[in-house]
Write a protein that holds these residues in place. Structure first.
Motif, short mmCIF file in Angstrom:
data_model
loop_
_atom_site.label_atom_id
_atom_site.label_comp_id
_atom_site.label_asym_id
_atom_site.label_seq_id
_atom_site.Cartn_x
_atom_site.Cartn_y
_atom_site.Cartn_z
N TYR A 12 38.16 32.76 40.06
CA TYR A 12 39.17 33.24 39.10
C TYR A 12 39.79 34.54 39.61
O TYR A 12 41.02 34.73 39.52
CB TYR A 12 38.53 33.47 37.73
CG TYR A 12 38.41 32.20 36.92
CD1 TYR A 12 39.36 31.85 35.98
CD2 TYR A 12 37.34 31.34 37.09
CE1 TYR A 12 39.26 30.70 35.21
CE2 TYR A 12 37.22 30.16 36.35
CZ TYR A 12 38.19 29.85 35.42
OH TYR A 12 38.09 28.69 34.69
N PHE A 13 38.96 35.43 40.14
CA PHE A 13 39.48 36.67 40.69
C PHE A 13 40.38 36.41 41.89
O PHE A 13 41.41 37.07 42.06
CB PHE A 13 38.32 37.59 41.09
CG PHE A 13 37.52 38.12 39.94
CD1 PHE A 13 38.06 38.26 38.68
CD2 PHE A 13 36.18 38.50 40.12
CE1 PHE A 13 37.31 38.75 37.61
CE2 PHE A 13 35.43 39.00 39.08
CZ PHE A 13 35.99 39.12 37.82
N LEU A 17 44.27 37.63 41.90
CA LEU A 17 44.80 38.57 42.89
C LEU A 17 45.94 37.95 43.71
O LEU A 17 46.90 38.64 44.06
CB LEU A 17 43.68 39.05 43.81
CG LEU A 17 42.66 39.99 43.17
CD1 LEU A 17 41.56 40.34 44.16
CD2 LEU A 17 43.33 41.26 42.65
N SER A 18 45.83 36.67 44.00
CA SER A 18 46.91 35.99 44.73
C SER A 18 48.19 36.00 43.90
O SER A 18 49.29 36.27 44.42
CB SER A 18 46.51 34.55 45.05
OG SER A 18 45.35 34.52 45.87
N LEU A 57 52.83 38.08 35.53
CA LEU A 57 51.98 39.12 34.97
C LEU A 57 51.05 38.55 33.92
O LEU A 57 49.83 38.78 33.95
CB LEU A 57 52.85 40.22 34.37
CG LEU A 57 52.14 41.27 33.51
CD1 LEU A 57 51.19 42.09 34.36
CD2 LEU A 57 53.13 42.17 32.79
N ILE A 58 51.61 37.80 32.98
CA ILE A 58 50.80 37.21 31.91
C ILE A 58 49.74 36.26 32.50
O ILE A 58 48.57 36.29 32.11
CB ILE A 58 51.70 36.44 30.91
CG1 ILE A 58 52.74 37.38 30.28
CG2 ILE A 58 50.85 35.77 29.84
CD1 ILE A 58 52.19 38.44 29.40
N VAL A 59 50.17 35.43 33.46
CA VAL A 59 49.27 34.40 34.00
C VAL A 59 48.12 35.03 34.78
O VAL A 59 46.96 34.65 34.61
CB VAL A 59 50.06 33.41 34.89
CG1 VAL A 59 49.12 32.45 35.59
CG2 VAL A 59 51.06 32.63 34.06
N TRP A 60 48.43 36.02 35.64
CA TRP A 60 47.33 36.56 36.46
C TRP A 60 46.38 37.43 35.64
O TRP A 60 45.16 37.43 35.89
CB TRP A 60 47.87 37.27 37.69
CG TRP A 60 48.22 38.73 37.60
CD1 TRP A 60 49.46 39.26 37.53
CD2 TRP A 60 47.32 39.86 37.64
NE1 TRP A 60 49.41 40.64 37.49
CE2 TRP A 60 48.11 41.03 37.57
CE3 TRP A 60 45.94 40.01 37.72
CZ2 TRP A 60 47.57 42.31 37.57
CZ3 TRP A 60 45.39 41.29 37.71
CH2 TRP A 60 46.20 42.41 37.64
N VAL A 61 46.92 38.17 34.67
CA VAL A 61 46.04 39.01 33.84
C VAL A 61 45.10 38.13 33.01
O VAL A 61 43.89 38.40 32.92
CB VAL A 61 46.86 39.95 32.94
CG1 VAL A 61 45.98 40.57 31.85
CG2 VAL A 61 47.51 41.06 33.78
#
Length: 455
Positions: A12-13, A17-18, A57-61
């Motif tokens: 997940y991390f 980060l990607s 932004l929403i997706v990666w956070v």
């Protein structure tokens, strides 16, 4: 890493980060378009690059939140995750949703509702993924028979985040009505339940990193949750000022928006006081930097800068200008990006062969990101002040005003590039160490010395 299933968090991390790196590419591309000429005008116009930038932004956070939760819950519940298979299926669905959504934006496939542009099929996938996630976490806690306050606040925030996504599934032909209900998701996420999630992670990290008394930390959590519900919910009104709602929303929005920073002040105070009492004794000092940095930068970006332009008498001039971008970038980064990076930094020695005390590259990443984001915030602020004066007071047109404040976008690109270098170093530092896919035992190799790269 105490439990083998915690290794799910690594992937997940890695995805988070990607996507963070990809978000920065589109952010810098969007900023360059203010300087012109734009050779990609008919291929990647500003509206497309900005949509991709904000939605990534929403997706990666959220991906980072899920990964961090898959690390925290087994540790707090003292048991293996209910189903690692379900967690991996969930991650695959999340990635497919994100990739196809980005491709769709390139072809103008979206709803046009800011930050909620995902087409209905993608929103349904998001709901399914969140249900899978909450089921997996809930069953883990049920199996253990142990629910700490930290877990409870974290789970409450995540559960409410899923519930508050439901208004995003509804479609309204009237754009004003659509905007009204959009804030039920966006505001109540970022200035409400996501603060509960941040508070849960912050309490977990401070307990682990500073040796703080769990009972004291959990009392602070109750205070933060209470303030979030009192101020955050009614504070939604500051988004209603200029969309035709009754005038009584003006004092409600002004008063309760002013109270929103109180929770952030409390968060920063208890982070600082805890570290001050215990010192920097924990070997993972890099994680301590990110943890305290998140609390303090949240107070600056979400609290101080939010308060600076949410009063009706000020907001009537600043609404929809670069002042909003100033607040948004600093607030999102401090509150949510930094807490995810703090969780990643704390978990990495257990998830990989990275030394616990961190690396020189990790510290460079921290300070470059912090300096770059502070510079970006100042660039947006000075550009926004100029924009307000030229457009709203002097009456210049949008393009004429933009020509006069272009120097600030040069500053934005310079500081944004500095920030991007810091993020790139963080990503490199993450991937250069081989993952450890089981709990640390007697047969495991010792962590590498600082600065030594894994083979």
């Amino acid at each position: 890493m105490r439990y083998k299933s915690q290794s799910v968090a690594y992937w997940y991390f890695a995805v988070a980060l990607s996507l963070f790196g990809l978000q920065l590419v589109f952010g810098l591309l969007s900023a360059t378009k203010y300087l012109g000429p734009d050779p990609l005008l008919y291929i990647l116009p500003f509206d497309v690059t900005k949509v991709i930038h904000t939605n990534l932004l929403i997706v990666w956070v959220l991906c980072g939140f899920m990964g961090a939760t898959y690390w925290v819950v087994p540790d707090e519940s003292r048991t293996e995750l209910h189903s690692t298979k379900l967690a991996y299926i969930q991650l695959v669905l999340w990635v497919l949703m994100g990739v196809t959504a980005i491709i769709g934006y390139l072809f103008r496939w979206g709803t046009g509702n800011k930050l909620l542009e995902q087409p209905l099929p993608h929103k349904i996938v998001i709901v399914i993924v969140m249900l899978m996630f909450l089921y997996n976490i809930g069953m883990t806690i049920k199996k253990s028979g142990r629910l700490t306050t930290t877990e409870g606040v974290l789970l409450g925030g995540l559960g409410l985040a899923a519930v508050l996504y439901l208004p995003a599934l509804l479609h309204y032909e009237n754009y004003t009505v659509s905007i009204y209900y959009r804030w039920w998701t966006i505001h109540l996420w970022v200035e409400g339940v996501w603060e509960m999630i941040q508070g849960g992670f912050l309490a977990y990290l401070l307990i682990r990193l500073s040796g703080a008394d769990r009972e004291v930390m959990e009392k602070w959590l109750y205070v933060i949750v209470g303030l979030v519900f009192i101020a955050g919910i009614l504070g939604t009104a500051h988004h209603y000022y200029w969309i035709g709602v009754p005038s009584y929303w003006l004092p409600i929005g002004g008063i309760f928006s002013a109270l929103e920073p109180v929770a952030l002040v409390g968060m920063a105070m208890y982070a600082y006081s805890t570290i001050k009492r215990s010192g920097m004794a924990h070997p993972n000092k890099l994680a301590l930097h990110w943890t305290v940095g998140s609390a303090v930068f949240t107070l600056f970006g979400a609290g101080l800068l939010g308060l600076a332009h949410t009063f009706p008498s000020v907001n009537k001039w600043t609404h929809g200008t670069l002042i909003t971008a100033m607040h948004g970038h600093a607030a999102f980064y401090g509150a949510y990006a930094m807490i995810v990076l703090a969780m990643i930094t704390y978990a990495m020695p257990g998830l990989s062969r990275r030394p616990e005390e961190g690396t020189a590259m990790g510290y460079w990443s921290f300070w470059l990101q912090l300096g770059g984001m502070f510079g970006m915030t100042l660039s947006f602020a000075t550009a926004g002040i100029g924009q307000v004066y030229l457009e709203r007071i002097m009456g210049l047109g949008f393009l004429d005003a933009q020509l006069k404040i272009q120097i600030h976008f040069v500053m934005l690109l310079v500081t944004g590039s500095l920030f991007a270098i810091g993020v790139a170093l963080f990503i490199i530092d993450f991937f250069r160490f081989a993952p450890r896919l089981g709990p640390l035992g007697e047969g495991d190799p010792a962590p590498l010395a600082p600065g030594v790269r894994a083979a």
